[in-house]
Motif scaffolding. Structure first.
Motif, PDB file in Angstrom:
ATOM      1  N   ASN A 120       0.819  -1.214   0.000  1.00 60.32           N
ATOM      2  CA  ASN A 120       0.000   0.000   0.000  1.00 60.32           C
ATOM      3  C   ASN A 120       0.851   1.261   0.000  1.00 60.32           C
ATOM      4  O   ASN A 120       0.469   2.285  -0.578  1.00 60.32           O
ATOM      5  N   PHE A 121       2.008   1.207   0.644  1.00 64.48           N
ATOM      6  CA  PHE A 121       2.891   2.370   0.660  1.00 64.48           C
ATOM      7  C   PHE A 121       3.451   2.643  -0.738  1.00 64.48           C
ATOM      8  O   PHE A 121       3.575   3.797  -1.163  1.00 64.48           O
ATOM      9  N   VAL A 122       3.769   1.568  -1.448  1.00 67.16           N
ATOM     10  CA  VAL A 122       4.229   1.716  -2.832  1.00 67.16           C
ATOM     11  C   VAL A 122       3.098   2.259  -3.695  1.00 67.16           C
ATOM     12  O   VAL A 122       3.302   3.150  -4.530  1.00 67.16           O
ATOM     13  N   LEU A 123       1.898   1.726  -3.478  1.00 61.98           N
ATOM     14  CA  LEU A 123       0.736   2.187  -4.235  1.00 61.98           C
ATOM     15  C   LEU A 123       0.472   3.666  -3.983  1.00 61.98           C
ATOM     16  O   LEU A 123       0.207   4.429  -4.920  1.00 61.98           O
ATOM     17  N   PHE A 178      -7.548   3.989   2.236  1.00 62.12           N
ATOM     18  CA  PHE A 178      -7.481   3.989   3.700  1.00 62.12           C
ATOM     19  C   PHE A 178      -7.828   2.607   4.254  1.00 62.12           C
ATOM     20  O   PHE A 178      -7.171   2.100   5.166  1.00 62.12           O
ATOM     21  N   GLY A 179      -8.863   2.002   3.680  1.00 67.73           N
ATOM     22  CA  GLY A 179      -9.262   0.673   4.137  1.00 67.73           C
ATOM     23  C   GLY A 179      -8.182  -0.366   3.915  1.00 67.73           C
ATOM     24  O   GLY A 179      -7.988  -1.267   4.742  1.00 67.73           O
ATOM     25  N   LEU A 180      -7.450  -0.242   2.813  1.00 69.07           N
ATOM     26  CA  LEU A 180      -6.387  -1.206   2.525  1.00 69.07           C
ATOM     27  C   LEU A 180      -5.267  -1.141   3.566  1.00 69.07           C
ATOM     28  O   LEU A 180      -4.604  -2.144   3.841  1.00 69.07           O
ATOM     29  N   PHE A 181      -5.059   0.032   4.139  1.00 72.26           N
ATOM     30  CA  PHE A 181      -4.038   0.152   5.177  1.00 72.26           C
ATOM     31  C   PHE A 181      -4.471  -0.522   6.484  1.00 72.26           C
ATOM     32  O   PHE A 181      -3.647  -0.755   7.363  1.00 72.26           O
TER      33      PHE A 181
END
Length: 341
Positions: A201-204, A244-247
């Motif tokens: 997710n950080f890369v995304l 946000f949900g993915l985090f």
């Protein structure tokens, strides 16, 4: 009626991106992450009953394009003839790789079709990212001699937008698939997959920021539509809710929640992109030919009106089929044994 058919087209394309998105991700994971036969079976079992039906939405989108917006169909399919043929062959290789792998139990045979399935899926994700990048950036409409653009001979592959959107599309496919396999299997990899999703997710997020920056370079007023029509901010909002949900993926108790948020992010991102250029559907990069909009590429009013009835019947049949399919294959798919003989 033009707006109705535009919404239908965007809705069908968004549905395709969600459903076939996890298929792309399955192939990419199959190529890079699936090391054991058990992992590979988990992947094929999770998408086996669904992947071919998911491609119906791509065919439907092509049909809507041909029927409702024939000028756009002609311009895009002729201008992007080579990449579209490449996409067609990649779709074929992906399907063949998935279906033929289990026909003969031989390590070399299985390895060949594993590579075909994985590489085709990766390239499809990259190509669809490129396609979206070209739609946003615009193309050299009409300025073609002897089948070659007089200004941009390789416009499909080289735009500045593509090196950012293509990785976004690929990573979204992987994240979508990670969430799908968590949802549909009891794989021992599930805990590890949640950890990988969190890190990816950080890369995304970084890729999204870069994409928005590049978008600002390409388009002088990228948020013009949103400022003039504040209701359109609902689409970026959906995107960021999904992100946000993915985090929070590691905290979800229900396995399907992660897939829901990746779907929100994918749909929100796609609809935000299309909303940013509305009513344009294919911008022109030259001053000779105007951009294509839903109003100057649409079919006649009578044809568009009559088509609504046939579309309603077809949509009811497709939705009915998908409801039955997902009810039959509800729950975990570990024991399906897809493709085994």
């Amino acid at each position: 009626m033009e707006f109705f058919w535009y919404v239908v087209l965007i809705g069908i394309l968004a549905t395709y991106l969600v459903l076939d998105g996890y298929d792309f991700g399955a192939g990419i994971i199959h190529l890079f992450f699936a090391k054991t036969e058990k992992d590979k079976k988990a992947i094929t079992n999770a998408i086996g009953p669904f992947w071919d039906a998911n491609e119906v939405w791509l065919i439907a989108a092509g049909g809507i394009l041909f029927y409702a917006f024939p000028t756009l169909y002609a311009a895009s399919f002729s201008g992007f003839y080579l990449p579209l043929m490449m996409i067609l062959w990649l779709l074929i290789f992906r399907a063949v790789g998935l279906e033929l792998r289990g026909q003969i139990h031989n390590s070399m045979w299985e390895a060949v079709w594993d590579k075909a399935f994985g590489i085709a899926s990766l390239l499809l994700a990259l190509f669809f990212g490129m396609a979206l990048g070209n739609v946003v950036r615009g193309v050299n409409l009409g300025m073609v001699e002897n089948g070659v653009s007089t200004q941009e001979p390789h416009f499909f592959f080289l735009p500045l937008w593509n090196p950012t959107l293509s990785p976004v599309a690929s990573e979204l496919g992987i994240i979508d698939w990670f969430n799908w396999i968590i949802y549909k299997t009891n794989s021992s990899l599930n805990t590890q997959l949640k950890e990988m999703i969190y890190k990816m997710n950080f890369v995304l997020l970084a890729l999204v920021i870069v994409s928005l920056s590049v978008w600002h370079i390409i388009e002088k007023e990228p948020f013009h539509n949103f400022i003039n029509n504040p209701i359109l901010f609902i689409f970026p909002l959906i995107t960021f809710v999904g992100l946000f949900g993915l985090f929070k993926v590691k905290t979800f108790k229900k396995d399907g929640t992660g897939f829901l948020f990746s779907t929100l992010f994918l749909v929100g991102g796609f609809t935000s992109t299309t909303a940013s250029i509305f009513p344009v559907v294919l911008p022109s990069t030259n001053k000779v030919n105007p951009s294509l909009t839903i109003y100057n590429v649409a079919n006649g009013e009578y044809a568009l009106s009559v088509g609504v009835y046939w579309f309603a019947i077809a949509l009811a049949l497709v939705i009915g089929y998908f409801i039955i399919q997902y009810k039959v294959f509800n729950g975990k798919m570990d024991d399906v044994g897809y493709g085994e003989h």
